[in-house]
Design a protein around this motif. Structure first.
Motif, PDB file in Angstrom:
ATOM      1  N   VAL A  24       0.859  -1.182   0.000  1.00 16.82           N
ATOM      2  CA  VAL A  24       0.000   0.000   0.000  1.00 16.82           C
ATOM      3  C   VAL A  24       0.894   1.231   0.000  1.00 16.82           C
ATOM      4  N   GLU A  25       0.383   2.303  -0.580  1.00 16.91           N
ATOM      5  CA  GLU A  25       1.140   3.541  -0.607  1.00 16.91           C
ATOM      6  C   GLU A  25       0.764   4.397   0.600  1.00 16.91           C
ATOM      7  N   ILE A  26       1.781   4.855   1.316  1.00 16.87           N
ATOM      8  CA  ILE A  26       1.594   5.742   2.458  1.00 16.87           C
ATOM      9  C   ILE A  26       2.050   7.134   2.026  1.00 16.87           C
ATOM     10  N   ALA A  27       1.169   8.096   2.122  1.00 16.52           N
ATOM     11  CA  ALA A  27       1.457   9.453   1.635  1.00 16.52           C
ATOM     12  C   ALA A  27       2.768   9.983   2.187  1.00 16.52           C
ATOM     13  N   ASP A  28       3.608  10.490   1.285  1.00 16.93           N
ATOM     14  CA  ASP A  28       4.883  11.133   1.625  1.00 16.93           C
ATOM     15  C   ASP A  28       5.916  10.182   2.217  1.00 16.93           C
ATOM     16  N   ARG A  29       5.651   8.876   2.211  1.00 17.15           N
ATOM     17  CA  ARG A  29       6.604   7.941   2.807  1.00 17.15           C
ATOM     18  C   ARG A  29       7.030   6.848   1.831  1.00 17.15           C
ATOM     19  N   GLY A  30       6.119   6.423   0.979  1.00 15.08           N
ATOM     20  CA  GLY A  30       6.452   5.384   0.025  1.00 15.08           C
ATOM     21  C   GLY A  30       5.492   4.214   0.112  1.00 15.08           C
ATOM     22  N   TRP A  31       5.964   3.081  -0.362  1.00 12.38           N
ATOM     23  CA  TRP A  31       5.151   1.868  -0.412  1.00 12.38           C
ATOM     24  C   TRP A  31       5.609   0.898   0.676  1.00 12.38           C
ATOM     25  N   ARG A  32       4.634   0.275   1.335  1.00 14.40           N
ATOM     26  CA  ARG A  32       4.970  -0.661   2.401  1.00 14.40           C
ATOM     27  C   ARG A  32       4.151  -1.932   2.253  1.00 14.40           C
ATOM     28  N   ARG A  33       4.790  -3.034   2.546  1.00 10.82           N
ATOM     29  CA  ARG A  33       4.105  -4.320   2.420  1.00 10.82           C
ATOM     30  C   ARG A  33       3.063  -4.486   3.518  1.00 10.82           C
ATOM     31  N   VAL A  34       1.907  -5.075   3.167  1.00 11.75           N
ATOM     32  CA  VAL A  34       0.881  -5.414   4.137  1.00 11.75           C
ATOM     33  C   VAL A  34       0.575  -6.910   4.036  1.00 11.75           C
ATOM     34  N   VAL A  35       0.337  -7.517   5.195  1.00  9.29           N
ATOM     35  CA  VAL A  35       0.080  -8.956   5.254  1.00  9.29           C
ATOM     36  C   VAL A  35      -1.097  -9.221   6.184  1.00  9.29           C
ATOM     37  N   PRO A  36      -1.696 -10.404   6.105  1.00  7.03           N
ATOM     38  CA  PRO A  36      -2.782 -10.750   7.033  1.00  7.03           C
ATOM     39  C   PRO A  36      -2.259 -10.878   8.461  1.00  7.03           C
ATOM     40  N   SER A  37      -3.127 -10.582   9.423  1.00  8.82           N
ATOM     41  CA  SER A  37      -2.804 -10.782  10.839  1.00  8.82           C
ATOM     42  C   SER A  37      -3.960 -11.522  11.510  1.00  8.82           C
ATOM     43  N   PRO A  38      -4.068 -12.835  11.240  1.00 11.77           N
ATOM     44  CA  PRO A  38      -5.185 -13.615  11.790  1.00 11.77           C
ATOM     45  C   PRO A  38      -5.045 -13.832  13.292  1.00 11.77           C
ATOM     46  N   ALA A  39      -6.173 -14.106  13.927  1.00 17.24           N
ATOM     47  CA  ALA A  39      -6.190 -14.354  15.371  1.00 17.24           C
ATOM     48  C   ALA A  39      -5.628 -15.749  15.675  1.00 17.24           C
ATOM     49  N   PRO A  40      -4.840 -15.876  16.732  1.00 13.44           N
ATOM     50  CA  PRO A  40      -4.334 -17.199  17.116  1.00 13.44           C
ATOM     51  C   PRO A  40      -5.439 -18.068  17.705  1.00 13.44           C
ATOM     52  N   THR A  77       0.074 -26.533   7.337  1.00 16.70           N
ATOM     53  CA  THR A  77       0.850 -25.793   6.343  1.00 16.70           C
ATOM     54  C   THR A  77       1.098 -24.377   6.843  1.00 16.70           C
ATOM     55  N   GLY A  78       2.340 -23.909   6.713  1.00 14.66           N
ATOM     56  CA  GLY A  78       2.654 -22.533   7.053  1.00 14.66           C
ATOM     57  C   GLY A  78       2.073 -21.580   6.035  1.00 14.66           C
ATOM     58  N   VAL A  79       1.728 -20.363   6.476  1.00 13.40           N
ATOM     59  CA  VAL A  79       1.113 -19.378   5.581  1.00 13.40           C
ATOM     60  C   VAL A  79       1.795 -18.023   5.759  1.00 13.40           C
ATOM     61  N   GLU A  80       1.586 -17.152   4.752  1.00 14.46           N
ATOM     62  CA  GLU A  80       2.115 -15.795   4.778  1.00 14.46           C
ATOM     63  C   GLU A  80       1.224 -14.926   5.662  1.00 14.46           C
ATOM     64  N   ALA A  81       1.647 -14.699   6.899  1.00 13.64           N
ATOM     65  CA  ALA A  81       0.870 -13.901   7.840  1.00 13.64           C
ATOM     66  C   ALA A  81       1.778 -13.525   9.011  1.00 13.64           C
ATOM     67  N   VAL A  82       1.279 -12.608   9.833  1.00 11.75           N
ATOM     68  CA  VAL A  82       1.952 -12.233  11.075  1.00 11.75           C
ATOM     69  C   VAL A  82       0.913 -12.286  12.181  1.00 11.75           C
ATOM     70  N   ILE A  83       1.191 -13.033  13.240  1.00 14.98           N
ATOM     71  CA  ILE A  83       0.271 -13.165  14.363  1.00 14.98           C
ATOM     72  C   ILE A  83       0.741 -12.248  15.487  1.00 14.98           C
ATOM     73  N   ASP A  84      -0.177 -11.539  16.113  1.00 13.59           N
ATOM     74  CA  ASP A  84       0.215 -10.656  17.197  1.00 13.59           C
ATOM     75  C   ASP A  84       0.849 -11.444  18.336  1.00 13.59           C
ATOM     76  N   LYS A  85       2.073 -11.075  18.690  1.00 12.79           N
ATOM     77  CA  LYS A  85       2.841 -11.845  19.674  1.00 12.79           C
ATOM     78  C   LYS A  85       2.223 -11.795  21.064  1.00 12.79           C
ATOM     79  N   ASP A  86       1.579 -10.677  21.410  1.00 13.57           N
ATOM     80  CA  ASP A  86       0.994 -10.565  22.740  1.00 13.57           C
ATOM     81  C   ASP A  86      -0.242 -11.455  22.883  1.00 13.57           C
ATOM     82  N   LEU A  87      -1.065 -11.510  21.833  1.00 14.27           N
ATOM     83  CA  LEU A  87      -2.238 -12.384  21.886  1.00 14.27           C
ATOM     84  C   LEU A  87      -1.816 -13.847  21.980  1.00 14.27           C
ATOM     85  N   THR A  88      -0.757 -14.219  21.261  1.00 11.45           N
ATOM     86  CA  THR A  88      -0.256 -15.590  21.361  1.00 11.45           C
ATOM     87  C   THR A  88       0.308 -15.864  22.742  1.00 11.45           C
ATOM     88  N   ALA A  89       0.968 -14.879  23.333  1.00 13.42           N
ATOM     89  CA  ALA A  89       1.495 -15.049  24.687  1.00 13.42           C
ATOM     90  C   ALA A  89       0.375 -15.372  25.667  1.00 13.42           C
TER      91      ALA A  89
END
Length: 318
Positions: free
Chosen positions: A149-165, A203-215
Motif C-alpha cells: 500500500v502507498e503511504i502518503a509522503d513515505r512510500g510503499w509498504r508491504r501489508v500482510v494478514p494478521s489472523p487471530a491465534p 501448512t505454514g502461511v504468509e501472515a503475522v500473528i500478534d505476539k501478545d495475543l499468542t502469549a
C-alpha cells in the motif's frame, strides 16, 4: 509459580533500536538477568518474544535479492528468527544461571500457531511490515505475490494478514519440558502462522500473528499462574500525554475492560498487550501483568506494574 514472560522488541535490540548481531546479543544478555532471578527464586518460567526487527532484516534481504532468488516466505522467516533468538536466549540464560551458582536446563522450541484459513484477515491484509520502498522497488515483489500500500509522503509498504491465534500447536511439548524442570523458549513472534488443510495436513502461511495475543494463549495452555508482558514502561498509563496522565495499578477484569473502552489503546502498541493480559485473567487462569523488564520480580510479587486480576484475587491495597 508458573510464569510466562513475553519479551517485547525492546529486549532484543539496543536502546536506539539497532538490531545488529552484537546489539541483539548484548540486549538479550541484559534481559536474561531478571529472568534468572525469578528462576533462582523457585518459579517455573516460559519465555516468548517479539521478532519484528529480525524479520525486518530478512525482508530487506528478500527485497535486495528479489530479482535473483525467490523471497523467503513469512512462515520461514518466523522459524528462522525463532531459532536465532532462541539460541541467544539459551546462551544468555545459561550464563546467568552459572553466575548465580545454579543449574537449570533450557530449551527452545521452533513452534507453530494455528490460525483459521477463513480468518477475514486473509481477504484484507492490513498489517504493515518491513521498510518503505519506492514503487519501482516493489514491482519484483508484487510479481511474486506480495501486497503493498502507498503511504502518503513515505512510500510503499508491504501489508500482510494478521489472523487471530487459535491454538499454540507445540504448547504440550513446552508444558512437558517445564514439568521436567526446563526453562522454555516458545512461540516467538506470535508463532509460525499455520493452517490445517482439509485433509488434516498443517501448512505454514504468509501472515503475522500478534505476539501478545499468542502469549496470552500459550499462558493458558501451559497452565501459567501469571502472564507478564515486558515492555518499555513500568505500567500502562491512562490519559497518556495529558496533565491527567496516571499509571494503572491493580484492577479487575471488568475495570480494565472499562478503562480500555475509555482510553482506546492503540492497536499497534498497548492495545494488544492490554487485550492479552485481560483475556488471560478473564479466563480464570491467573493474573495478567504489564510492566518493564526491570520491574518483573516486583510485579510478580504484586508491588509494581499494571496487574489485571479476577475480583476475588484483588490485593488488599486495591
Amino acid at each position: 509459580m508458573r510464569i510466562v514472560i513475553a519479551l517485547g522488541g525492546n529486549a532484543m535490540t539496543s536502546a536506539d533500536g539497532r538490531a545488529t548481531p552484537a546489539d541483539q546479543q548484548s540486549a538479550i544478555q541484559q534481559a536474561a538477568e531478571p529472568i534468572a532471578d525469578l528462576v533462582l527464586a523457585g518459579h517455573d518460567v516460559l519465555l516468548t518474544h517479539g521478532n519484528g526487527p529480525q524479520v525486518g532484516n530478512l525482508l530487506v534481504k528478500n527485497e535486495l535479492t528479489a530479482g535473483h532468488v525467490p523471497p523467503v516466505p513469512l512462515d520461514w522467516c518466523g522459524a528462522q528468527t525463532q531459532g536465532t533468538i532462541g539460541m541467544l536466549l539459551l546462551n544468555a540464560l545459561d550464563a546467568a544461571f552459572a553466575a548465580r551458582g545454579m543449574e537449570r536446563p533450557t530449551a527452545a522450541l521452533v513452534s507453530r500457531t494455528l490460525v483459521d484459513a477463513q480468518d477475514p484477515g486473509f481477504a484484507n491484509p492490513t498489517k504493515p511490515i518491513g521498510r518503505y520502498l519506492t514503487e519501482e522497488s516493489t514491482r519484483p515483489l508484487v510479481e511474486q505475490g506480495q501486497s503493498f500500500v502507498e503511504i502518503a509522503d513515505r512510500g510503499w509498504r508491504r501489508v500482510v494478514p494478521s489472523p487471530a491465534p487459535i491454538d499454540c500447536l507445540d504448547s504440550a511439548s513446552a508444558a512437558q519440558l517445564m514439568d521436567a524442570g526446563f526453562v522454555v523458549v516458545c512461540s516467538g513472534g506470535g508463532g509460525i502462522p499455520t493452517v490445517r488443510e482439509a485433509d488434516g495436513r498443517l501448512t505454514g502461511v504468509e501472515a503475522v500473528i500478534d505476539k501478545d495475543l499468542t502469549a496470552g494463549l500459550i499462558a493458558q495452555q501451559v497452565g501459567a499462574d501469571i502472564l507478564v508482558i515486558a515492555t518499555d514502561v513500568d505500567s500502562v498509563i491512562a490519559d497518556w500525554g495529558t496533565d491527567r496522565a496516571r499509571p494503572i495499578g491493580e484492577v479487575t477484569v471488568d475495570e480494565m475492560h472499562q478503562i480500555a473502552a475509555e482510553q482506546g489503546f492503540a492497536e499497534g502498541s498497548m492495545g494488544p498487550k492490554v487485550a492479552a493480559v485481560t483475556s488471560f485473567a478473564e479466563s480464570g487462569s491467573g493474573i495478567g501483568v504489564i510492566t518493564s523488564l526491570t520491574k518483573i520480580a516486583h510485579a510478580v510479587d504484586g508491588e509494581a506494574g499494571t496487574r489485571v486480576v479476577p475480583a476475588s484475587t484483588l490485593h488488599p491495597a486495591h
